[in-house]
Design a protein around this motif. Sequence first.
Motif, mmCIF file in Angstrom:
data_model
loop_
_atom_site.group_PDB
_atom_site.id
_atom_site.type_symbol
_atom_site.label_atom_id
_atom_site.label_comp_id
_atom_site.label_asym_id
_atom_site.label_seq_id
_atom_site.Cartn_x
_atom_site.Cartn_y
_atom_site.Cartn_z
ATOM 1 N N SER A 112 0.834 -1.198 0.000
ATOM 2 C CA SER A 112 0.000 0.000 0.000
ATOM 3 C C SER A 112 0.872 1.253 0.000
ATOM 4 C CB SER A 112 -0.921 -0.007 1.221
ATOM 5 O OG SER A 112 -0.161 0.120 2.412
ATOM 6 N N LEU A 113 0.228 2.402 0.100
ATOM 7 C CA LEU A 113 0.886 3.709 0.007
ATOM 8 C C LEU A 113 2.139 3.801 0.865
ATOM 9 C CD1 LEU A 113 0.870 6.751 -0.795
ATOM 10 C CD2 LEU A 113 -0.703 7.126 1.126
ATOM 11 N N PHE A 114 2.058 3.363 2.123
ATOM 12 C CA PHE A 114 3.181 3.516 3.041
ATOM 13 C C PHE A 114 4.004 2.238 3.193
ATOM 14 C CE2 PHE A 114 0.449 7.059 4.359
ATOM 15 C CZ PHE A 114 1.378 8.091 4.350
ATOM 16 N N ASP A 115 3.797 1.266 2.294
ATOM 17 C CA ASP A 115 4.596 0.039 2.285
ATOM 18 C C ASP A 115 5.648 0.033 1.188
ATOM 19 O OD1 ASP A 115 3.147 -1.280 4.356
ATOM 20 O OD2 ASP A 115 1.577 -1.790 2.927
ATOM 21 N N ILE A 116 5.292 0.566 0.028
ATOM 22 C CA ILE A 116 6.083 0.337 -1.184
ATOM 23 C C ILE A 116 7.498 0.880 -1.059
ATOM 24 C CG2 ILE A 116 6.269 0.917 -3.625
ATOM 25 C CD1 ILE A 116 3.245 0.757 -3.803
ATOM 26 N N SER B 77 1.977 12.350 8.344
ATOM 27 C CA SER B 77 2.431 11.928 7.016
ATOM 28 C C SER B 77 1.232 11.819 6.083
ATOM 29 C CB SER B 77 3.144 10.579 7.101
ATOM 30 O OG SER B 77 4.288 10.667 7.909
ATOM 31 N N LEU B 78 1.240 12.607 5.018
ATOM 32 C CA LEU B 78 0.177 12.563 4.020
ATOM 33 C C LEU B 78 0.648 11.932 2.715
ATOM 34 C CD1 LEU B 78 -1.414 16.094 4.543
ATOM 35 C CD2 LEU B 78 -2.076 13.914 5.576
ATOM 36 N N THR B 79 1.951 11.736 2.589
ATOM 37 C CA THR B 79 2.522 11.091 1.415
ATOM 38 C C THR B 79 3.669 10.215 1.867
ATOM 39 O OG1 THR B 79 3.618 11.447 -0.712
ATOM 40 C CG2 THR B 79 4.062 13.055 1.018
ATOM 41 N N SER C 29 -7.398 8.446 0.944
ATOM 42 C CA SER C 29 -7.046 8.382 -0.477
ATOM 43 C C SER C 29 -7.172 6.938 -0.930
ATOM 44 C CB SER C 29 -5.621 8.895 -0.730
ATOM 45 O OG SER C 29 -4.653 7.966 -0.263
ATOM 46 N N THR C 30 -7.013 6.712 -2.223
ATOM 47 C CA THR C 30 -6.963 5.354 -2.755
ATOM 48 C C THR C 30 -5.664 5.162 -3.526
ATOM 49 O OG1 THR C 30 -8.164 6.003 -4.753
ATOM 50 C CG2 THR C 30 -9.463 5.118 -2.919
ATOM 51 N N ALA C 31 -5.317 3.877 -3.713
ATOM 52 C CA ALA C 31 -4.108 3.491 -4.451
ATOM 53 C C ALA C 31 -2.893 4.182 -3.828
ATOM 54 C CB ALA C 31 -4.276 3.801 -5.931
ATOM 55 N N ASN C 32 -2.076 4.847 -4.635
ATOM 56 C CA ASN C 32 -0.872 5.507 -4.122
ATOM 57 C C ASN C 32 -1.006 7.022 -4.077
ATOM 58 O OD1 ASN C 32 0.558 3.072 -3.756
ATOM 59 N ND2 ASN C 32 1.096 3.024 -5.927
ATOM 60 N N ASP C 33 -2.244 7.509 -4.103
ATOM 61 C CA ASP C 33 -2.468 8.948 -4.028
ATOM 62 C C ASP C 33 -2.202 9.465 -2.618
ATOM 63 O OD1 ASP C 33 -3.216 8.886 -6.665
ATOM 64 O OD2 ASP C 33 -5.373 8.952 -6.258
ATOM 65 N N ASP C 34 -1.756 10.719 -2.535
ATOM 66 C CA ASP C 34 -1.545 11.348 -1.236
ATOM 67 C C ASP C 34 -2.864 11.437 -0.474
ATOM 68 O OD1 ASP C 34 1.047 11.690 -2.062
ATOM 69 O OD2 ASP C 34 0.878 13.856 -2.392
ATOM 70 N N LEU C 35 -2.775 11.329 0.831
ATOM 71 C CA LEU C 35 -3.951 11.495 1.676
ATOM 72 C C LEU C 35 -4.449 12.935 1.623
ATOM 73 C CD1 LEU C 35 -2.527 9.478 4.656
ATOM 74 C CD2 LEU C 35 -4.650 8.872 3.481
ATOM 75 N N PHE D 104 -6.075 -0.235 -2.833
ATOM 76 C CA PHE D 104 -6.051 0.024 -1.401
ATOM 77 C C PHE D 104 -6.831 1.297 -1.090
ATOM 78 C CE2 PHE D 104 -2.378 -2.864 -0.920
ATOM 79 C CZ PHE D 104 -2.711 -3.460 0.285
ATOM 80 N N HIS D 105 -7.502 1.278 0.050
ATOM 81 C CA HIS D 105 -8.189 2.446 0.596
ATOM 82 C C HIS D 105 -7.391 2.879 1.819
ATOM 83 C CE1 HIS D 105 -11.065 0.300 -1.858
ATOM 84 N NE2 HIS D 105 -11.853 1.358 -1.872
ATOM 85 N N ASN D 106 -6.799 4.067 1.734
ATOM 86 C CA ASN D 106 -5.853 4.544 2.740
ATOM 87 C C ASN D 106 -6.529 5.522 3.690
ATOM 88 O OD1 ASN D 106 -3.742 3.268 1.103
ATOM 89 N ND2 ASN D 106 -3.983 5.026 -0.256
ATOM 90 N N PHE D 107 -6.393 5.265 4.974
ATOM 91 C CA PHE D 107 -6.988 6.123 5.997
ATOM 92 C C PHE D 107 -5.901 6.665 6.921
ATOM 93 C CE2 PHE D 107 -10.497 3.463 4.736
ATOM 94 C CZ PHE D 107 -11.638 4.232 4.910
ATOM 95 N N ALA D 108 -6.076 7.901 7.342
ATOM 96 C CA ALA D 108 -5.337 8.460 8.466
ATOM 97 C C ALA D 108 -6.364 9.119 9.377
ATOM 98 C CB ALA D 108 -4.299 9.476 8.010
ATOM 99 N N LEU D 109 -6.409 8.676 10.620
ATOM 100 C CA LEU D 109 -7.340 9.237 11.596
ATOM 101 C C LEU D 109 -6.542 10.069 12.587
ATOM 102 C CD1 LEU D 109 -9.604 6.128 12.373
ATOM 103 C CD2 LEU D 109 -9.755 7.767 10.479
#
Length: 290
Positions: free
Chosen positions: A74-78, A284-286, A216-222, A197-202
């Motif tokens: 996902s976004l923060f794994d790759i 972290s948003l990206t 965000s979704t995929a690799n887009d910034d939150l 992937f559906h990316n959440f930051a709470l």
Amino acid sequence: MPSLRFFCGLLITLLWPLQALAQECTLQFDGRIDADLTAADFNDANDIFSNQFVIGQGLAFSQALRLLPAAAGSLFDIEGGLEPVQVLISDDSIFNNQLAFRRAELIPASNDGADASTQGVKTLHFSVLKDLQRPLNLSHEYQLVFLESADFSTNQFVLKTGTILGQDTADPDTLQLFGNVNDGQLLFSTAFTPGVFHNFALLLDFDASTTQVFFSTANDDLVQVTEALQNDLSGQGQFHFGVLKKPVNGVGDITQNGDQPDGINEGIIFGGVFQEDSSDGCMSLTANVE
């Protein structure tokens, strides 16, 4: 003429989002998985997830987890070559004699219910992806991510999908983020799209009892999708990431009463699970760190 304080304040306001994008924040816990680990590593004590909870009686975590190639992250794994994880349930996923539930969930190893992850201002990150080989039965309600209070009396927030009990669910194929279940407030919802992937930051302010959602979704910034919403976060507790499948036709205590089908083989894929200390405004948003 505007004062110097005005211009300084304006500059800070303008720069804060850029700082949040670029800054590496202090981590409270990190549930991202290195590529050299295997599912069997989670059968024993480790510094990522608890090896005791939540798993069906007589099962080991190696029977409920599958680690996927880092390229599928996902976004923060790759960027770190980290592996997403499938969390699976079966007919045997009966935890703590809850005969009408099917459960398998990951709890961060350091999150003992009274630790600092539920104090101050924190940002909780996680990404969820449909497991197309093991689809959910959307006639049921599922809890995928939630904070359960230390006295087990409530969930301070919960991400659900499927047919929500006690509600008229227009589209069960939706991710619905609710606040404290004692209040029932819907904070955010979005279609649960396959293949991304559906990316959440709470952003969780445990002092002010507010929750703000970034998504965000995929690799887009939150991006911010809600304001800071009042939401009772008191009670500390533990964060759960996994699959909690509730029964249909339940009466009274639905942990014990209700129907589950035979032959359950269902799962959800998680990535990018970690929590940051945001007391200084850091978030972290990206994934790209400048």
